[in-house]
Design an enzyme around this catalytic site. Sequence first.
Site, mmCIF file in Angstrom:
data_model
loop_
_atom_site.group_PDB
_atom_site.id
_atom_site.type_symbol
_atom_site.label_atom_id
_atom_site.label_comp_id
_atom_site.label_asym_id
_atom_site.label_seq_id
_atom_site.Cartn_x
_atom_site.Cartn_y
_atom_site.Cartn_z
ATOM 1 N N ILE A 1 0.830 -1.205 0.000
ATOM 2 C CA ILE A 1 0.000 0.000 0.000
ATOM 3 C C ILE A 1 0.866 1.259 0.000
ATOM 4 O O ILE A 1 0.629 2.196 -0.767
ATOM 5 C CB ILE A 1 -0.976 -0.024 1.198
ATOM 6 C CG1 ILE A 1 -1.950 -1.203 1.038
ATOM 7 C CG2 ILE A 1 -1.728 1.294 1.327
ATOM 8 C CD1 ILE A 1 -2.959 -1.365 2.157
ATOM 9 N N HIS B 1 6.772 -10.527 -31.447
ATOM 10 C CA HIS B 1 7.659 -9.385 -31.644
ATOM 11 C C HIS B 1 6.922 -8.218 -32.289
ATOM 12 O O HIS B 1 6.100 -8.452 -33.166
ATOM 13 C CB HIS B 1 8.818 -9.829 -32.551
ATOM 14 C CG HIS B 1 9.841 -8.766 -32.747
ATOM 15 N ND1 HIS B 1 10.718 -8.378 -31.748
ATOM 16 C CD2 HIS B 1 10.121 -7.991 -33.835
ATOM 17 C CE1 HIS B 1 11.496 -7.414 -32.211
ATOM 18 N NE2 HIS B 1 11.164 -7.164 -33.466
HETATM 19 P P1 NDP Z 1 2.293 -4.958 4.101
HETATM 20 O O1 NDP Z 1 2.303 -6.059 5.086
HETATM 21 O O2 NDP Z 1 2.490 -5.248 2.659
HETATM 22 O O3 NDP Z 1 3.404 -3.900 4.525
HETATM 23 C C1 NDP Z 1 3.428 -3.314 5.782
HETATM 24 C C2 NDP Z 1 4.611 -2.369 5.839
HETATM 25 O O4 NDP Z 1 4.578 -1.622 7.027
HETATM 26 C C3 NDP Z 1 5.938 -3.109 5.811
HETATM 27 O O5 NDP Z 1 6.838 -2.353 5.041
HETATM 28 C C4 NDP Z 1 6.334 -3.131 7.286
HETATM 29 O O6 NDP Z 1 7.731 -3.138 7.474
HETATM 30 C C5 NDP Z 1 5.780 -1.799 7.759
HETATM 31 N N1 NDP Z 1 5.423 -1.797 9.175
HETATM 32 C C6 NDP Z 1 4.702 -2.716 9.855
HETATM 33 N N2 NDP Z 1 4.535 -2.337 11.142
HETATM 34 C C7 NDP Z 1 5.142 -1.150 11.270
HETATM 35 C C8 NDP Z 1 5.313 -0.238 12.341
HETATM 36 N N3 NDP Z 1 4.803 -0.490 13.548
HETATM 37 N N4 NDP Z 1 6.005 0.890 12.111
HETATM 38 C C9 NDP Z 1 6.509 1.157 10.881
HETATM 39 N N5 NDP Z 1 6.392 0.352 9.830
HETATM 40 C C10 NDP Z 1 5.717 -0.799 10.023
HETATM 41 O O7 NDP Z 1 0.942 -4.183 4.385
HETATM 42 P P2 NDP Z 1 0.134 -3.135 3.548
HETATM 43 O O8 NDP Z 1 -0.582 -2.335 4.568
HETATM 44 O O9 NDP Z 1 0.978 -2.418 2.553
HETATM 45 O O10 NDP Z 1 -0.887 -4.058 2.743
HETATM 46 C C11 NDP Z 1 -1.680 -5.002 3.448
HETATM 47 C C12 NDP Z 1 -1.993 -6.183 2.585
HETATM 48 O O11 NDP Z 1 -2.962 -5.813 1.632
HETATM 49 C C13 NDP Z 1 -0.834 -6.710 1.755
HETATM 50 O O12 NDP Z 1 -0.018 -7.595 2.462
HETATM 51 C C14 NDP Z 1 -1.532 -7.374 0.616
HETATM 52 O O13 NDP Z 1 -1.829 -8.681 0.989
HETATM 53 C C15 NDP Z 1 -2.779 -6.553 0.442
HETATM 54 N N6 NDP Z 1 -2.649 -5.633 -0.696
HETATM 55 C C16 NDP Z 1 -2.456 -6.128 -1.947
HETATM 56 C C17 NDP Z 1 -2.314 -5.296 -3.017
HETATM 57 C C18 NDP Z 1 -2.081 -5.853 -4.368
HETATM 58 O O14 NDP Z 1 -2.348 -7.026 -4.577
HETATM 59 N N7 NDP Z 1 -1.536 -5.090 -5.319
HETATM 60 C C19 NDP Z 1 -2.364 -3.844 -2.872
HETATM 61 C C20 NDP Z 1 -2.547 -3.428 -1.514
HETATM 62 C C21 NDP Z 1 -2.685 -4.297 -0.487
HETATM 63 P P3 NDP Z 1 8.606 -4.499 7.392
HETATM 64 O O15 NDP Z 1 8.843 -4.745 5.950
HETATM 65 O O16 NDP Z 1 9.848 -4.155 8.128
HETATM 66 O O17 NDP Z 1 7.793 -5.541 8.064
#
Ligand code: NDP
Length: 460
Positions: free
Chosen positions: A183, A443
Amino acid sequence: MADHPFNYDLFTIGAGSGGVRASRLSAMMGKKVAVAEEYRPGGACVIRGCVPKKFMVYASSYARHFKQAHGYGWEMGEPEFDWIRFRDAMSAEVDRLSGIYARNLTNAGVELFEDRAVVEGSNTVRLVNQNRTVTAKHILVAVGGTPNRDNDLPGVEYAISSNELFHLETLPRHIVIAGGGFIACEFAHIFAGLGVDTCLVYRGETVLRGFDDDIRTAVHKGLKEANVQVITHTVFEKIELVDEHAGLKRVTLKNGDVLDADQVVLAIGRDPCTRGLGLETAGVELDARGAIKVDAYSRTTANGIYAVGDVTNRINLTPVAIREGAAFVDTVYGSKPHACDHSTIARAVFTQPPVGTVGHTEAEARKEFDQIDIYKTVFRPMKGVITNPQDWMMMKLVVRTLDQVVLGVHLVGDEAPEIIQAVGIAVKAGLTKAQFDATCAVHPTLAEELVTMKDKVSPV
Ligand code: NDP
């Protein structure tokens, strides 16, 4: 019709992708079905996820198309973006789709309650606003997920989530986004494309943890090339409101940096929506994140209660929830149990350029198998050659040396989501590198590179 002493054969909580599919299929098999939805039929995908997000991606990508058009000989005035006009068109389409979801349910004979429902026992559900209970032989929990709020963050009330981004009264001038997942990366590109001064704050080194490292590096680079300010290795310390009238907020980061913005967004993951749902009263166990524990057939720990979609935190994608919903129907009303296949699911991230990926990452393959061959190419797509010479596309194949099966395909570049849907069939089918090579190229296309990669990347 019900042949038991319950009001319904099936009561589904949540009219999102998984709940709607399961309910419609069950009703079409002659079952007496009801669905409760506390917000709007369609769920996260239709109402505040995939669908409006993709419209925003399209809207924002025009900035690049206008630049390209000039390179292709077109002259036009300075383009201007009207957020309100676009937002209202997007909302109208979401309304239309939500209406279709509701109609599809009722046309199939499903009774739709626009109400919150909570579980009161193995066969009992309470409709909260109507303040009455109904009974069902089976209960399906399909309530999805909700953005994680980080309630310990001082000033969290000044931040919004992706839910609110679709309804903004004005296009922000400056936006700060926390997170480095799907997201955060998608919206950073959307707002940067719309001309908003955009900053992404990620606690790690390289965004999109869990994806192939070459995808991560490419997307990280792509964010910077799109003029997103990317700040890594830190998180928010506090958010303050510095000018209420102007809606100006100030974010202080743990590394000491201070960022001013008129919108601050938390995109730090989504949590299963199980709070206050009464699941414990029926003996439905949750995991540490609050997700409903299910077996391969989406059975919870309580007899007769099933769960599908994001609330189970398996693979949180719309098409997966839909398949889980259909598998539930086969299991409960079909001739034999159907375990939803969660392997080798292709996925896309709608960054700009976007990601398409399926199968093993290189790291996963190296861990699982003795020897792996990697084929990789980075090239300039034809469309940009005379207009945006800095454009690029990355393609990578992960191949098991022993039998030459292509275990994974990872793409970053224009059309990657469209390409991965098709090449995902080949990876799911377990085709070999030789079979890829035996497929004649189309192509000139981007995808032809997938069948013309000759040189292995030397092992490091
Ligand atoms: P994600 O799990 O993809 O990413 C969460 C992000 O937030 C990671 O970068 C994580 O870091 C970070 N994070 C988590 N906790 C904290 C915190 N307390 N403080 C700071 N940073 C933090 O979640 P999203 O919210 O982006 O999306 C949720 C789900 O929705 C996705 O997993 C997906 O399944 C679905 N989705 C799918 C899409 C698609 O198919 N195109 C589009 C949008 C959503 P770290 O990497 O270090 O864990």
